[in-house]
Design an enzyme around this catalytic site. Structure first.
Site, PDB file in Angstrom:
ATOM      1  N   HIS A   1       0.768  -1.210   0.000  1.00  0.00           N
ATOM      2  CA  HIS A   1       0.011  -0.166   0.021  1.00  0.00           C
ATOM      3  C   HIS A   1       0.939   1.108  -0.200  1.00  0.00           C
ATOM      4  CE1 HIS A   1      -3.113   2.718   1.003  1.00  0.00           C
ATOM      5  NE2 HIS A   1      -4.007   2.007   0.662  1.00  0.00           N
TER       6      HIS A   1
ATOM      7  N   ASP B   1      -7.934  -5.268  -0.273  1.00  0.00           N
ATOM      8  CA  ASP B   1      -8.640  -6.064  -1.215  1.00  0.00           C
ATOM      9  C   ASP B   1      -8.076  -7.427  -1.165  1.00  0.00           C
ATOM     10  OD1 ASP B   1      -7.489  -3.265  -3.469  1.00  0.00           O
ATOM     11  OD2 ASP B   1      -9.601  -4.003  -3.214  1.00  0.00           O
TER      12      ASP B   1
HETATM   13  C1  SDX Z   1      -6.080   0.002  -3.045  1.00  0.00           C
HETATM   14  O1  SDX Z   1      -4.287   4.471  -2.028  1.00  0.00           O
HETATM   15  C2  SDX Z   1      -5.273   3.979  -1.660  1.00  0.00           C
HETATM   16  O2  SDX Z   1      -5.672   4.216  -0.323  1.00  0.00           O
HETATM   17  C3  SDX Z   1      -5.846   2.675  -2.310  1.00  0.00           C
HETATM   18  C4  SDX Z   1      -6.855   2.025  -1.590  1.00  0.00           C
HETATM   19  C5  SDX Z   1      -8.358   2.604  -1.405  1.00  0.00           C
HETATM   20  O3  SDX Z   1      -8.848   2.373  -0.401  1.00  0.00           O
HETATM   21  O4  SDX Z   1      -8.521   3.559  -2.181  1.00  0.00           O
HETATM   22  O5  SDX Z   1      -6.126   1.476  -0.371  1.00  0.00           O
HETATM   23  C6  SDX Z   1      -7.259   0.838  -2.456  1.00  0.00           C
HETATM   24  O6  SDX Z   1      -5.741   0.467  -4.151  1.00  0.00           O
HETATM   25  C7  SDX Z   1      -5.065  -0.816  -2.403  1.00  0.00           C
HETATM   26  C8  SDX Z   1      -4.010  -1.425  -3.133  1.00  0.00           C
HETATM   27  C9  SDX Z   1      -4.636  -2.484  -4.294  1.00  0.00           C
HETATM   28  N1  SDX Z   1      -3.522  -2.975  -5.234  1.00  0.00           N
HETATM   29  C10 SDX Z   1      -2.880  -4.142  -5.116  1.00  0.00           C
HETATM   30  O7  SDX Z   1      -2.887  -4.933  -4.158  1.00  0.00           O
HETATM   31  C11 SDX Z   1      -1.718  -4.275  -6.166  1.00  0.00           C
HETATM   32  C12 SDX Z   1      -0.579  -4.825  -5.591  1.00  0.00           C
HETATM   33  N2  SDX Z   1       0.049  -4.092  -4.670  1.00  0.00           N
HETATM   34  C13 SDX Z   1       0.983  -3.117  -5.244  1.00  0.00           C
HETATM   35  O8  SDX Z   1       0.919  -3.185  -6.760  1.00  0.00           O
HETATM   36  C14 SDX Z   1       1.586  -2.085  -4.637  1.00  0.00           C
HETATM   37  O9  SDX Z   1       1.907  -2.362  -3.639  1.00  0.00           O
HETATM   38  C15 SDX Z   1       0.801  -0.527  -4.668  1.00  0.00           C
HETATM   39  C16 SDX Z   1       0.255  -0.163  -5.881  1.00  0.00           C
HETATM   40  C17 SDX Z   1      -0.472  -0.802  -3.634  1.00  0.00           C
HETATM   41  C18 SDX Z   1       1.558   0.448  -3.973  1.00  0.00           C
HETATM   42  O10 SDX Z   1       2.676   0.642  -5.006  1.00  0.00           O
HETATM   43  P1  SDX Z   1       3.828   1.728  -4.535  1.00  0.00           P
HETATM   44  O11 SDX Z   1       3.505   2.551  -3.165  1.00  0.00           O
HETATM   45  O12 SDX Z   1       3.842   2.636  -5.803  1.00  0.00           O
HETATM   46  O13 SDX Z   1       4.948   1.103  -4.274  1.00  0.00           O
HETATM   47  P2  SDX Z   1       5.914   0.209  -5.475  1.00  0.00           P
HETATM   48  O14 SDX Z   1       5.176  -0.222  -6.680  1.00  0.00           O
HETATM   49  O15 SDX Z   1       6.859   1.288  -5.608  1.00  0.00           O
HETATM   50  O16 SDX Z   1       6.593  -0.931  -4.776  1.00  0.00           O
HETATM   51  C19 SDX Z   1       7.531  -0.786  -3.736  1.00  0.00           C
HETATM   52  C20 SDX Z   1       8.558  -2.010  -3.796  1.00  0.00           C
HETATM   53  C21 SDX Z   1       9.064  -2.540  -5.347  1.00  0.00           C
HETATM   54  O17 SDX Z   1      10.112  -3.289  -4.899  1.00  0.00           O
HETATM   55  P3  SDX Z   1      11.616  -2.574  -5.263  1.00  0.00           P
HETATM   56  O18 SDX Z   1      11.744  -2.047  -6.644  1.00  0.00           O
HETATM   57  O19 SDX Z   1      11.760  -1.511  -3.919  1.00  0.00           O
HETATM   58  O20 SDX Z   1      12.557  -3.583  -5.166  1.00  0.00           O
HETATM   59  O21 SDX Z   1       7.640  -3.164  -3.221  1.00  0.00           O
HETATM   60  C22 SDX Z   1       7.489  -3.855  -4.044  1.00  0.00           C
HETATM   61  C23 SDX Z   1       7.900  -3.320  -5.527  1.00  0.00           C
HETATM   62  O22 SDX Z   1       8.176  -4.391  -6.477  1.00  0.00           O
HETATM   63  N3  SDX Z   1       5.997  -4.305  -4.036  1.00  0.00           N
HETATM   64  C24 SDX Z   1       5.433  -5.519  -4.499  1.00  0.00           C
HETATM   65  C25 SDX Z   1       4.112  -5.505  -4.098  1.00  0.00           C
HETATM   66  N4  SDX Z   1       3.643  -4.325  -4.071  1.00  0.00           N
HETATM   67  C26 SDX Z   1       5.163  -3.530  -3.969  1.00  0.00           C
HETATM   68  N5  SDX Z   1       6.230  -6.714  -4.522  1.00  0.00           N
HETATM   69  C27 SDX Z   1       5.262  -7.796  -4.828  1.00  0.00           C
HETATM   70  N6  SDX Z   1       4.061  -7.950  -4.458  1.00  0.00           N
HETATM   71  C28 SDX Z   1       3.605  -6.807  -4.295  1.00  0.00           C
HETATM   72  N7  SDX Z   1       1.984  -6.614  -4.252  1.00  0.00           N
END
Ligand code: SDX
Length: 428
Positions: A307, A364
């Protein structure tokens, strides 16, 4: 603490005001930065940038706090219902009995949609994704109610539009499901409460009375409350920026539906169940998929994990996980994917990759398991998220309009070609 920050740039030192919010969050006010220094800031994805001041929802990502208008989400999920929480988010206070009755009645009286909307739905292919239909049909409400397009109309007229939007979006969502099933549309029943009416329009059949199960009504009220607002998330920010141009509320909310559809945002709940089903079909090998999620050369992500704001735990995920067990037990359902989800969570919470990146289950991760248990098909999960988030989007739009915020127009850092002259095609 000084109410200013100093910026040394060139041979000058600039003072930038530091603002303190009601929960002691601090913000650097850069509204005069470009005029004073010629600088802009760059923050791709707005990871460090506040777009507004808001009194609707407070999140503390480090300690897992979520409050709507100051009330803890745990208390609202336990004691309130979706209509009451919708009123709280939109109008800022918990309603009295008479206020809640008037609000609920105004919504109940507006649940019917124009008969021509059936022609919209009939025109879509049967396998259309429901979010595509919801997006288009909610936007089309602007055509059916042309007199409510001006966002600056009298407060009672804006209220009527808000109530109409909440009422009709539920009917449109249910009819989208009926269309996908090839079943006849169920008309709203004004004797039922909001959630029971939605369930009746979803699962009721004209040939027999549909009996709503109080366990299901309670579970759906809880899920809708938990999704109702989340401050400046991707879709709420979209609603605010579209509304900042003084576009009508139907268009602003339709833009929020579009943003929510993305798999990184509200579309994740559908992706989670599909991921869990994939793991189940692959023998429940959770370790394999944890390793895939960590492998930079593999674009597999643990959907429902991570998140932007919560770096400890998502309080909504905790509440939904507990509700999962209780709802499935009460309904006498054992869903293998719940066991897989719990195994994944356990493995991830003990894995350095996830710990270092502060990745925890988000809203989610478990929600789809309950939606499925109450009979909602996977491709309707994000529609359910939209139904829950609707009062939040409306509250954000209303706050932005009432504070008369300027049109949103971010700046950029240009990295393209410097000046060059046109060359005729013969000389290229
Ligand atoms: C919602 O914003 C809100 O409030 C949203 C929400 C709401 O109520 O409106 O809470 C609802 O959208 C919840 C999120 C739902 N999405 C997912 O579950 C999709 C999976 N999660 C992600 O793709 C990710 O965690 C986000 C999109 C939720 C957050 O992305 P960020 O903050 O941009 O973080 P990032 O993608 O830059 O990740 C940081 C690191 C990375 O690794 P490095 O490059 O540092 O090595 O964490 C890793 C990412 O690769 N990472 C994951 C991961 N999520 C982040 N690795 C594996 N699996 C994951 N799910």
């Amino acid at each position: 603490m000084s109410q200013f920050a100093e910026l040394k740039y060139g041979d000058k030192i600039y003072q930038l005001p530091v603002l303190v919010g009601s929960e002691n969050e601090v913000a650097l006010d850069i509204s005069k930065l470009r005029d004073d220094t010629g600088l802009i800031t760059l923050d791709i994805g707005y990871k460090n940038t506040g777009a507004t001041k808001s009194a609707i929802t407070f999140i503390d990502g480090e300690t897992g706090i979520l409050r709507y208008r100051g009330y803890p989400i745990e208390q609202l999920a336990e004691h309130s219902n979706f209509m009451e929480v919708s009123y709280l988010l939109i109008y800022g206070e918990l309603p009295t009995e008479s206020q809640l009755e008037a609000f609920t009645n105004s919504i109940t009286r507006r649940t019917l949609v124009h008969e021509n909307i059936k022609k919209f739905l009939d025109a879509y292919p049967s396998d259309v994704h429901p979010m595509g239909v919801l997006l288009a049909v909610v936007s089309s409400l602007s055509s059916f109610y042309p007199n409510s397009l001006n966002p600056n109309r009298k407060p009672e007229e804006v209220d009527r539009t808000i109530h109409r939007l909440i009422a009709k979006t539920a009917t449109i969502a249910a009819w989208t499901y009926k269309k996908s099933m090839g079943h006849p549309y169920m008309y709203p029943n004004n004797k039922l409460d909001y959630v029971s009416n939605f369930l009746n329009m979803m699962f009721g059949m004209r040939t027999e009375d549909y009996q709503t199960d109080p366990v299901v009504v309670d579970a759906l009220n809880k899920l809708l409350i938990l999704h109702a607002d989340h401050e400046q998330n991707c879709s709420a920010s979209t609603v605010r920026i579209v509304g900042s141009s003084k576009a009508n509320i139907y268009s602003a909310v339709a833009s929020g539906i579009a943003a929510l559809w993305g798999p990184l945002h509200g579309g994740a709940n559908q992706e989670v169940i599909e991921m869990l089903e994939l793991i189940k079909a692959d023998g429940g090998n959770t370790k394999k998929y944890i390793e895939k999620a960590k492998d930079k050369n593999d674009n597999f992500r643990l959907m429902g994990f991570g998140h932007r704001v919560y770096k400890n735990f998502d309080p909504r995920a905790k509440i939904i996980k507990t509700a999962c067990d209780s709802v499935l037990n009460k309904l006498g359902i054992h869903d293998e994917v719940l066991d897989i989800a719990k195994e994944l969570e356990e493995a991830a919470l003990n894995d350095p990759y996830f710990i270092e990146r502060k990745l925890y289950p988000n809203v989610d991760f478990y929600s789809g398991i309950i939606y499925r248990a109450i009979g909602i098909p996977t491709n309707m999960f994000t529609v359910m998220f939209a139904l829950g988030r609707l009062p939040g989007w409306i509250a954000q739009w209303k706050e932005m309009r009432e504070s008369n915020e300027p049109i949103g127009r971010p700046r950029q850092l240009y990295v393209g070609e410097p000046l060059r002259d046109y060359v005729s095609i013969a000389k290229r």
